[in-house]
Motif scaffolding. Structure first.
Motif, PDB file in Angstrom:
ATOM      1  N   GLU A  25       0.837  -1.211   0.000  1.00 10.89           N
ATOM      2  CA  GLU A  25       0.000   0.000   0.000  1.00 10.89           C
ATOM      3  C   GLU A  25       0.873   1.262   0.000  1.00 10.89           C
ATOM      4  O   GLU A  25       0.554   2.253  -0.671  1.00 10.89           O
ATOM      5  CB  GLU A  25      -0.936  -0.002   1.206  1.00 10.89           C
ATOM      6  CG  GLU A  25      -2.038  -1.044   1.156  1.00 10.89           C
ATOM      7  CD  GLU A  25      -3.129  -0.713   0.147  1.00 10.89           C
ATOM      8  OE1 GLU A  25      -3.074   0.363  -0.485  1.00 10.89           O
ATOM      9  OE2 GLU A  25      -4.051  -1.527  -0.006  1.00 10.89           O
ATOM     10  N   GLN A  29       2.325   1.613  -3.522  1.00 13.08           N
ATOM     11  CA  GLN A  29       1.299   2.070  -4.464  1.00 13.08           C
ATOM     12  C   GLN A  29       1.004   3.558  -4.279  1.00 13.08           C
ATOM     13  O   GLN A  29       0.887   4.300  -5.254  1.00 13.08           O
ATOM     14  CB  GLN A  29       0.007   1.270  -4.290  1.00 13.08           C
ATOM     15  CG  GLN A  29      -1.068   1.683  -5.285  1.00 13.08           C
ATOM     16  CD  GLN A  29      -2.359   0.924  -5.114  1.00 13.08           C
ATOM     17  OE1 GLN A  29      -3.014   1.020  -4.086  1.00 13.08           O
ATOM     18  NE2 GLN A  29      -2.733   0.155  -6.110  1.00 13.08           N
ATOM     19  N   ARG A  54       1.699   6.793  -7.060  1.00 20.84           N
ATOM     20  CA  ARG A  54       0.547   7.413  -7.714  1.00 20.84           C
ATOM     21  C   ARG A  54       1.021   8.471  -8.705  1.00 20.84           C
ATOM     22  O   ARG A  54       1.935   9.241  -8.409  1.00 20.84           O
ATOM     23  CB  ARG A  54      -0.377   8.049  -6.683  1.00 20.84           C
ATOM     24  CG  ARG A  54      -1.194   7.038  -5.887  1.00 20.84           C
ATOM     25  CD  ARG A  54      -2.181   7.730  -4.958  1.00 20.84           C
ATOM     26  NE  ARG A  54      -2.923   6.757  -4.151  1.00 20.84           N
ATOM     27  CZ  ARG A  54      -3.928   7.082  -3.346  1.00 20.84           C
ATOM     28  NH1 ARG A  54      -4.331   8.316  -3.243  1.00 20.84           N
ATOM     29  NH2 ARG A  54      -4.552   6.137  -2.650  1.00 20.84           N
ATOM     30  N   TYR A 104       4.271  -3.019 -11.173  1.00 13.80           N
ATOM     31  CA  TYR A 104       2.831  -3.101 -10.881  1.00 13.80           C
ATOM     32  C   TYR A 104       2.487  -4.451 -10.259  1.00 13.80           C
ATOM     33  O   TYR A 104       1.787  -4.520  -9.238  1.00 13.80           O
ATOM     34  CB  TYR A 104       2.028  -2.890 -12.170  1.00 13.80           C
ATOM     35  CG  TYR A 104       0.616  -3.422 -12.091  1.00 13.80           C
ATOM     36  CD1 TYR A 104      -0.395  -2.691 -11.479  1.00 13.80           C
ATOM     37  CD2 TYR A 104       0.306  -4.687 -12.602  1.00 13.80           C
ATOM     38  CE1 TYR A 104      -1.684  -3.198 -11.392  1.00 13.80           C
ATOM     39  CE2 TYR A 104      -0.970  -5.190 -12.517  1.00 13.80           C
ATOM     40  CZ  TYR A 104      -1.976  -4.451 -11.908  1.00 13.80           C
ATOM     41  OH  TYR A 104      -3.240  -4.964 -11.805  1.00 13.80           O
ATOM     42  N   ILE A 164       3.568  -4.794  -6.697  1.00  8.20           N
ATOM     43  CA  ILE A 164       2.700  -4.053  -5.782  1.00  8.20           C
ATOM     44  C   ILE A 164       1.447  -4.849  -5.458  1.00  8.20           C
ATOM     45  O   ILE A 164       1.069  -4.987  -4.286  1.00  8.20           O
ATOM     46  CB  ILE A 164       2.333  -2.676  -6.386  1.00  8.20           C
ATOM     47  CG1 ILE A 164       3.545  -1.748  -6.367  1.00  8.20           C
ATOM     48  CG2 ILE A 164       1.176  -2.035  -5.616  1.00  8.20           C
ATOM     49  CD1 ILE A 164       3.357  -0.464  -7.156  1.00  8.20           C
ATOM     50  N   ILE A 165       0.779  -5.387  -6.475  1.00 12.12           N
ATOM     51  CA  ILE A 165      -0.499  -6.066  -6.199  1.00 12.12           C
ATOM     52  C   ILE A 165      -0.277  -7.430  -5.542  1.00 12.12           C
ATOM     53  O   ILE A 165      -1.141  -7.898  -4.798  1.00 12.12           O
ATOM     54  CB  ILE A 165      -1.394  -6.174  -7.448  1.00 12.12           C
ATOM     55  CG1 ILE A 165      -0.800  -7.096  -8.520  1.00 12.12           C
ATOM     56  CG2 ILE A 165      -1.679  -4.796  -8.018  1.00 12.12           C
ATOM     57  CD1 ILE A 165      -1.781  -7.386  -9.652  1.00 12.12           C
ATOM     58  N   LYS A 182       0.085  -6.126  -1.844  1.00 14.54           N
ATOM     59  CA  LYS A 182      -1.049  -5.491  -1.173  1.00 14.54           C
ATOM     60  C   LYS A 182      -2.322  -6.336  -1.206  1.00 14.54           C
ATOM     61  O   LYS A 182      -3.179  -6.197  -0.328  1.00 14.54           O
ATOM     62  CB  LYS A 182      -1.326  -4.108  -1.770  1.00 14.54           C
ATOM     63  CG  LYS A 182      -2.130  -4.076  -3.040  1.00 14.54           C
ATOM     64  CD  LYS A 182      -2.328  -2.651  -3.536  1.00 14.54           C
ATOM     65  CE  LYS A 182      -3.412  -2.584  -4.600  1.00 14.54           C
ATOM     66  NZ  LYS A 182      -4.770  -2.727  -4.059  1.00 14.54           N
ATOM     67  N   ASP A 206      -9.862   4.739  -9.004  1.00 14.44           N
ATOM     68  CA  ASP A 206      -8.421   4.527  -9.147  1.00 14.44           C
ATOM     69  C   ASP A 206      -7.819   5.559 -10.094  1.00 14.44           C
ATOM     70  O   ASP A 206      -6.749   6.109  -9.832  1.00 14.44           O
ATOM     71  CB  ASP A 206      -8.137   3.111  -9.670  1.00 14.44           C
ATOM     72  CG  ASP A 206      -8.410   2.042  -8.637  1.00 14.44           C
ATOM     73  OD1 ASP A 206      -8.444   2.368  -7.437  1.00 14.44           O
ATOM     74  OD2 ASP A 206      -8.604   0.877  -9.017  1.00 14.44           O
ATOM     75  N   LYS A 259      -3.931   6.055  -9.362  1.00 10.77           N
ATOM     76  CA  LYS A 259      -3.440   4.681  -9.251  1.00 10.77           C
ATOM     77  C   LYS A 259      -3.333   4.091 -10.655  1.00 10.77           C
ATOM     78  O   LYS A 259      -4.335   3.998 -11.357  1.00 10.77           O
ATOM     79  CB  LYS A 259      -4.385   3.833  -8.397  1.00 10.77           C
ATOM     80  CG  LYS A 259      -4.457   4.247  -6.946  1.00 10.77           C
ATOM     81  CD  LYS A 259      -5.411   3.336  -6.179  1.00 10.77           C
ATOM     82  CE  LYS A 259      -5.560   3.756  -4.734  1.00 10.77           C
ATOM     83  NZ  LYS A 259      -6.507   2.877  -3.996  1.00 10.77           N
ATOM     84  N   THR A 286      -3.424   1.323 -12.700  1.00 12.26           N
ATOM     85  CA  THR A 286      -3.838  -0.070 -12.714  1.00 12.26           C
ATOM     86  C   THR A 286      -3.490  -0.711 -14.053  1.00 12.26           C
ATOM     87  O   THR A 286      -3.066  -0.030 -14.998  1.00 12.26           O
ATOM     88  CB  THR A 286      -5.344  -0.185 -12.442  1.00 12.26           C
ATOM     89  OG1 THR A 286      -6.055   0.566 -13.437  1.00 12.26           O
ATOM     90  CG2 THR A 286      -5.691   0.368 -11.067  1.00 12.26           C
TER      91      THR A 286
END
Length: 341
Positions: A161, A164, A168, A178, A181-182, A185, A245, A250, A252
């Motif tokens: 988090e 991320q 931003r 990316y 990060i996911i 988180k 987002d 963010k 994505t």
């Protein structure tokens, strides 16, 4: 092109499908739900109401369900597995409380967020209380390795988090960054649920490792689905404001795919639109994602992750719980496919 109504109908159908899959674990899942609600009584009466509100604002309970299904698939569902499910869901609840503060969200799943009711100061501390309580419960396991792995997963979630938030509006974010990060988180708690479900059953190292990767791949695919939902979903069924987002900067997967596949001149125009974040820019970006192939590429990436997750189940002996885990994969796959057309 699919309409928002048709997409919404398919989301509802998928939600019904996953509820049917979870019927196999209704009894232990109900116990988990009751245990979660009971946690508020562990706090000072002056704090109890805040905790109760956060715990009762529950969603799909995916992490507890995966914990229980992984447990059944690799042995049996015990009271320790119920304890694990409670701990992981409390950590997840804490992250949602903090997410809503950072996103300035007023509602979640149709209910006022804690920060909209009591302000950011109390809500930050509410999230902290949930984290601390979850980690305190984790120390009750006789095997210290379990609490260590839970703590590591919680740390990954928070670190993901932070990264991320740090990145931003960072238009240089790469696809590998990316995914890192996911995985941190979102997927870390999925992986903890499935790995530790098997670990508590003293499964073989091969099975434990496979279940961890299964959860990691599934959790990553779930975040990809959520990314696509934010762009082309239906607010009524998503339970959140779509496009949030984009508005928060963010980057994505659909947006990154759009940037990475655009010519340099177009990329600069897109970058300027992302930085401005005006409503007209948001509408334009959503339309570009739809028409450029960026959405299709993101959906394909999500399906590939699900296929990789499903393959990890091959090392688990066949039983009804393993079949249910496969059904979870199929349901998520159908949720992703709803956006195709």
């Amino acid at each position: 092109m699919k309409t928002f109504t048709s997409v919404g109908n398919k989301v509802t159908s998928s939600q019904t499908q996953i509820k049917q899959t979870f019927e196999l674990i209704n009894s232990p899942l109900y116990t988990v739900e009751e245990r979660i609600r009971q946690q508020a009584r562990e706090f000072d009466p002056a704090v109890e109401g805040y905790i109760a509100y956060a715990c009762e604002s529950h969603g799909k309970r995916l992490r507890p369900a995966l914990t229980l299904l992984a447990s059944g698939a690799t042995g049996s569902i015990t009271s320790s597995h119920v304890d694990l499910a409670v701990v992981l869901e409390l950590i997840h609840a804490a992250t949602l409380v903090h997410d809503d503060i950072m996103d300035g969200a007023d509602t979640r799943r149709g209910q006022p967020t804690a920060n909209s009711k009591w302000g950011n100061a109390i809500t930050v501390l509410l999230g902290d209380c949930l984290f601390a309580h979850a980690l305190k419960l984790a120390t009750n396991f006789s095997d210290n390795e379990i609490s260590r792995r839970i703590s590591a997963a919680a740390s990954d979630v928070c670190s993901g988090e932070i990264i991320q938030t740090q990145r931003r509006f960072d238009l240089k974010l790469s696809l590998p960054e990316y995914y890192k990060i996911i995985e941190m988180k979102t997927a870390a708690l999925f992986a903890a649920a499935t790995e530790l479900g098997a670990y508590l059953n003293e499964a073989t190292p091969e099975v434990i490792s496979a279940m961890k990767v299964f959860g990691l791949k599934l959790g990553t695919a779930y975040q990809v689905y959520d990314d696509c939902l934010d762009i082309v979903g239906n607010e009524a069924t998503a339970g959140k404001t779509l496009g949030s987002d984009l508005r928060k900067g963010k980057l994505t997967l659909p947006l990154l795919q759009l940037l990475h596949t655009s010519q340099s001149g177009d990329r600069e125009k897109l970058s300027e639109a992302i930085r401005r974040g005006a409503e007209a820019d948001i509408v334009m970006l959503v339309e570009k994602v739809r028409r450029s192939g960026a959405l299709a590429n993101s959906l394909s990436a999500g399906r590939k992750l699900i296929q990789e997750a499903r393959l990890r189940l091959d090392v688990v002996p066949p039983n009804k719980y393993r079949s249910a885990l496969r059904e979870v994969c199929e349901t998520l796959e159908s949720m992703i496919q709803q956006f195709e057309g």
